[in-house]
Motif scaffolding. Structure first.
Motif, short mmCIF file in Angstrom:
data_model
loop_
_atom_site.label_atom_id
_atom_site.label_comp_id
_atom_site.label_asym_id
_atom_site.label_seq_id
_atom_site.Cartn_x
_atom_site.Cartn_y
_atom_site.Cartn_z
N SER A 129 52.00 1.54 34.13
CA SER A 129 50.99 2.03 35.08
C SER A 129 50.96 3.55 35.16
O SER A 129 50.12 4.12 35.87
N LYS A 130 51.86 4.24 34.43
CA LYS A 130 51.85 5.70 34.44
C LYS A 130 50.58 6.23 33.78
O LYS A 130 50.04 5.64 32.85
N LYS A 131 50.10 7.37 34.28
CA LYS A 131 48.88 7.96 33.74
C LYS A 131 49.14 8.56 32.36
O LYS A 131 50.26 8.91 32.02
N LYS A 132 48.06 8.69 31.58
CA LYS A 132 48.18 9.30 30.26
C LYS A 132 48.57 10.77 30.40
O LYS A 132 48.25 11.43 31.39
N SER A 133 49.26 11.29 29.39
CA SER A 133 49.71 12.67 29.41
C SER A 133 49.55 13.26 28.01
O SER A 133 49.17 12.56 27.06
N ASN A 134 49.83 14.55 27.87
CA ASN A 134 49.75 15.17 26.55
C ASN A 134 50.78 14.57 25.60
O ASN A 134 50.53 14.43 24.41
N ARG A 135 51.94 14.22 26.15
CA ARG A 135 52.99 13.63 25.31
C ARG A 135 52.67 12.19 24.94
O ARG A 135 52.98 11.72 23.84
N PHE A 136 52.04 11.46 25.88
CA PHE A 136 51.67 10.06 25.65
C PHE A 136 50.17 9.91 25.90
O PHE A 136 49.75 9.39 26.95
N PRO A 137 49.34 10.34 24.96
CA PRO A 137 47.89 10.33 25.17
C PRO A 137 47.29 8.93 25.27
O PRO A 137 46.18 8.77 25.78
N TYR A 138 48.00 7.92 24.78
CA TYR A 138 47.51 6.54 24.87
C TYR A 138 48.16 5.77 26.02
O TYR A 138 48.02 4.55 26.11
N GLY A 139 48.88 6.48 26.89
CA GLY A 139 49.54 5.83 28.00
C GLY A 139 50.85 5.15 27.58
O GLY A 139 51.25 5.21 26.42
N LEU A 140 51.49 4.52 28.55
CA LEU A 140 52.76 3.84 28.30
C LEU A 140 52.61 2.32 28.42
O LEU A 140 53.52 1.62 28.86
N TYR A 141 51.43 1.82 28.03
CA TYR A 141 51.16 0.40 28.18
C TYR A 141 52.15 -0.47 27.40
O TYR A 141 52.50 -1.56 27.82
N ARG A 142 52.60 0.03 26.25
CA ARG A 142 53.48 -0.78 25.42
C ARG A 142 54.89 -0.90 26.01
O ARG A 142 55.69 -1.67 25.51
N ALA A 143 55.17 -0.12 27.05
CA ALA A 143 56.45 -0.29 27.73
C ALA A 143 56.55 -1.70 28.29
O ALA A 143 57.63 -2.29 28.36
N GLU A 144 55.40 -2.27 28.68
CA GLU A 144 55.39 -3.63 29.20
C GLU A 144 55.75 -4.63 28.11
O GLU A 144 56.48 -5.59 28.34
N THR A 145 55.26 -4.38 26.89
CA THR A 145 55.60 -5.25 25.76
C THR A 145 57.07 -5.11 25.40
O THR A 145 57.75 -6.09 25.07
N LEU A 146 57.58 -3.88 25.45
CA LEU A 146 59.00 -3.66 25.18
C LEU A 146 59.87 -4.38 26.20
O LEU A 146 60.90 -4.98 25.86
#
Length: 241
Positions: A59-76
């Motif tokens: 649910s974290k917002k996109k950033s310069n370091r993670f431009p596609y968001g951290l959605y895959r953290a849920e898959t991990l």
């Protein structure tokens, strides 16, 4: 994602209270089977915490370091959940094999251990239904994985209930046999969950039906001569087409 976080936090707290109840009743009334189930609930706490952490990161917002968001953290997180479920299954296989050749005896009918097992079964039913409903609604793999584990907890609690009665009746073999059977089912669930997560992280093509449906809809549009190259990748609870 916020709905998923709330149910994951609620599940963690409720299972923690249930684990304490089973451990207390097990120690007070000398029920090793109930104590073992309390440890199993402790593993479930780790599973729900993994789901909660994964959903929070997703649910974290996109950033310069993670431009596609951290959605895959849920898959991990789902991958870790599958691994932990498999570990629980392996541990239960060893426990079942050990109990297969042991027969304990009790002089007093285990009213409180049976009550704790019934409460565990009821809680697992409520959590499984809620987690699956919200998991389906938001497309959360982690919640759906924990919901499957909760459904298995229903059968585990029923087994514990039957096992406590069988121990009181001094019936051999049945307790260990049921533990091994449930353990094999849990091990299968864990490995399937982990494997699906690995495939998603590797961008495997797992949505052929959706791809066909999209191509069919696009081909119906007036002026479209043909559709080729539709690709779908999973990123946490979202599908990117």
């Amino acid at each position: 994602l916020e709905k998923g976080q709330r149910i994951a936090l609620f599940s963690t707290l409720l299972i923690f209270a249930l684990a304490l109840l089973k451990a207390f009743v097990g120690y007070m009334f000398n029920s090793p089977l109930l104590i073992a189930d309390a440890w199993h609930s402790g593993a479930d706490i780790l599973i729900n915490l993994s789901s909660l952490i994964g959903l929070k990161l997703a649910s974290k917002k996109k950033s310069n370091r993670f431009p596609y968001g951290l959605y895959r953290a849920e898959t991990l997180a789902c991958l870790l959940i599958g691994a932990m479920i498999a570990i629980i299954g392996l541990d239960m296989v060893k426990d079942g094999w050990h109990k297969l050749f042991l027969t304990d005896s009790q002089d007093v009918f285990p009213v409180f251990p049976i009550g704790a097992s019934i409460a565990s079964c009821a809680v697992a039913t409520v959590l499984a239904v809620k987690q699956r409903a919200i998991g389906d609604a938001i497309g959360s793999q982690a919640l759906l994985a924990t919901a499957k584990e909760a459904f298995f907890d229903i059968f585990t609690s029923l087994f514990v209930l039957i096992g406590i009665v069988f121990v009181y009746a001094q019936i051999p073999y049945v307790e260990g046999g049921i533990i091994i059977l449930i353990a094999v089912l849990i091990l299968k669930l864990g490995t399937e969950t982990a494997w699906k997560s690995i495939m998603i992280l590797m961008d495997a093509d797992m949505d052929t039906d959706l791809k066909s449906a999209i191509e069919e809809q696009l081909n119906r549009i007036d002026g479209v001569k043909g559709v080729a190259g539709v690709r779908i990748r999973r990123s946490g609870p979202f599908k990117i087409v």
